[in-house]
Design an enzyme around this catalytic site. Structure first.
Site: not given
Length: 392
Positions: A286, A290, A299
């Protein structure tokens, strides 16, 4: 065809039968992703655009078909970019990006027959494109003007599913219905690596295997379940979970549209021919957030993102087209111009989506009249009427 090389042929046990007959699982080539040495996967197109033959997954592709796959991915990426832009402009409440996952979605989407039914998550914009759902229709739920935006039966493409993993059970149930109706179509359930830890998905594996249902489980492993990496989600490669439920699993290079096409086509045939379920793990990444409410910089590192950017599925297919002289600058410009036109249609179409009647939310809640719903509807109607009186 020039520029091809073959990988070693292999024989792998069929976990459903216990035999050594070669099932559509196959072995690929061990690759170093730049993150860590990952288990083998099926690959037909290297990141530099070199074509590979695989003994278990042959694929004959005409120049026109190869160009069509490129067009699909470019246009779908533009749909996705417009969805993100519209959300940033306040026109959508949320958007789930597919950036980087175009090959997995277009490859698997184009592998389906028109009568095959797909059950998506909420980011399968590429599969929706392959099934003929107009891109503007994808925006309704994210704009808050409807609960889906299309009739699932018109395109054999179910509505987007927000509840993580529940669509896998829906897919198995539908596949069991196809089986009992004597049909020869197949069903495909899409989910992510995070959803593979949900009870609904694992239950769907149990029912799919127990009833030998004609269903393909297609997991887009994009490495992150929101902010949780795959290293915290499971201790064995995801595709190997299938063996524990008694059906084949295979890992495919999810940034290789040709491999995704060939493997999904074989899996769907495996399912519709009465051999039961199959799990495909599309190993991809990805590239974006998200959803538009997420900040991935909190993160994951920029080095990780850049290492995957070199595996961009569109750049990879373009390298192949150029290597084999299957496309020219006129073709690329035509596709880019078409993408610009599509973007303009999406923007105007989004703004033109009609707002629903607020009271319509109470319709179809129950099959029969319900006293509490009627009371709530009357309360909201009186409340809204008060604004109209103030205007006068």
């Amino acid at each position: 065809m020039t520029g091809r090389r073959a990988v070693e042929k292999s024989t792998t046990p069929n976990p459903a039968s216990g035999s050594t007959k070669r099932a559509p699982q196959g072995r690929g080539t061990r690759r170093t992703t730049g993150l860590k040495d990952e288990p083998e996967f099926i690959q037909l197109l290297t990141p530099t655009g070199e074509r590979i033959d695989h003994p278990d997954y042959p694929l004959e592709l005409s120049p026109e078909e190869a160009r069509s796959l490129y067009r699909d991915m470019v246009l779908v990426r533009r749909v996705d970019a417009e969805g993100t832009a519209l959300q940033r402009q306040g026109e959508l409440g949320l958007w789930a990006s597919l950036l980087g996952q175009e090959a997995a979605q277009i490859g698997s989407g184009r592998a389906m027959r028109p009568d095959d039914f797909a059950f998506p998550t909420y980011r399968e914009h590429g599969v929706a494109w392959c099934k003929g759902v107009p891109p503007v229709n994808l925006l309704g739920m994210f704009r808050g003007v409807n609960n889906g935006g299309w009739d699932p039966n018109e395109n054999n493409f179910n509505l987007y599913t927000i509840v993580i993993g529940s669509q896998a059970l829906h897919a198995v149930g539908y596949a069991m219905g196809v089986q009992r109706d004597g049909g020869d179509s197949a069903v495909i359930a899409y989910f992510g690596d995070g959803a593979s830890s949900q009870g609904d998905v694992l239950e769907s594996f149990v029912f799919g295997a127990s009833y030998n249902a004609p269903v393909v489980f297609f997991c887009q492993n994009n490495q992150w379940a929101i902010s949780e990496p795959t290293s915290r989600q499971f201790r064995v490669p995801l595709y190997q979970r299938a063996a524990g439920f008694g059906f084949p699993g295979v890992r495919v290079d999810g940034n290789d549209v040709l491999a995704c096409l060939a493997v999904t086509r074989a899996a769907l045939e495996h399912a519709r021919s009465g051999q039961g379920p199959m799990l495909i793990e599309a190993f991809t990444y990805r590239m974006g957030a998200h959803t538009t409410s997420d900040d991935p910089t909190r993160y994951r590192s920029s080095d990780e993102v850049e290492s995957w950017r070199a595996k961009d599925p569109i750049v990879r297919l373009k390298a192949y087209l150029d290597r084999e002289a299957l496309a020219d600058e006129t073709f690329y410009k035509t596709v880019d111009d078409e993408a610009d036109e599509l973007a303009a249609q999406i923007r105007s179409g989004c703004l033109a989506l009609p707002d629903p009647d607020p009271l319509s939310m109470f319709e179809h809640s129950y099959a029969a009249p319900h006293a509490q719903v009627a009371e709530e509807r009357a309360f909201l109607a009186d409340y809204l009427a008060g604004f109209a009186e103030e205007e006068h």
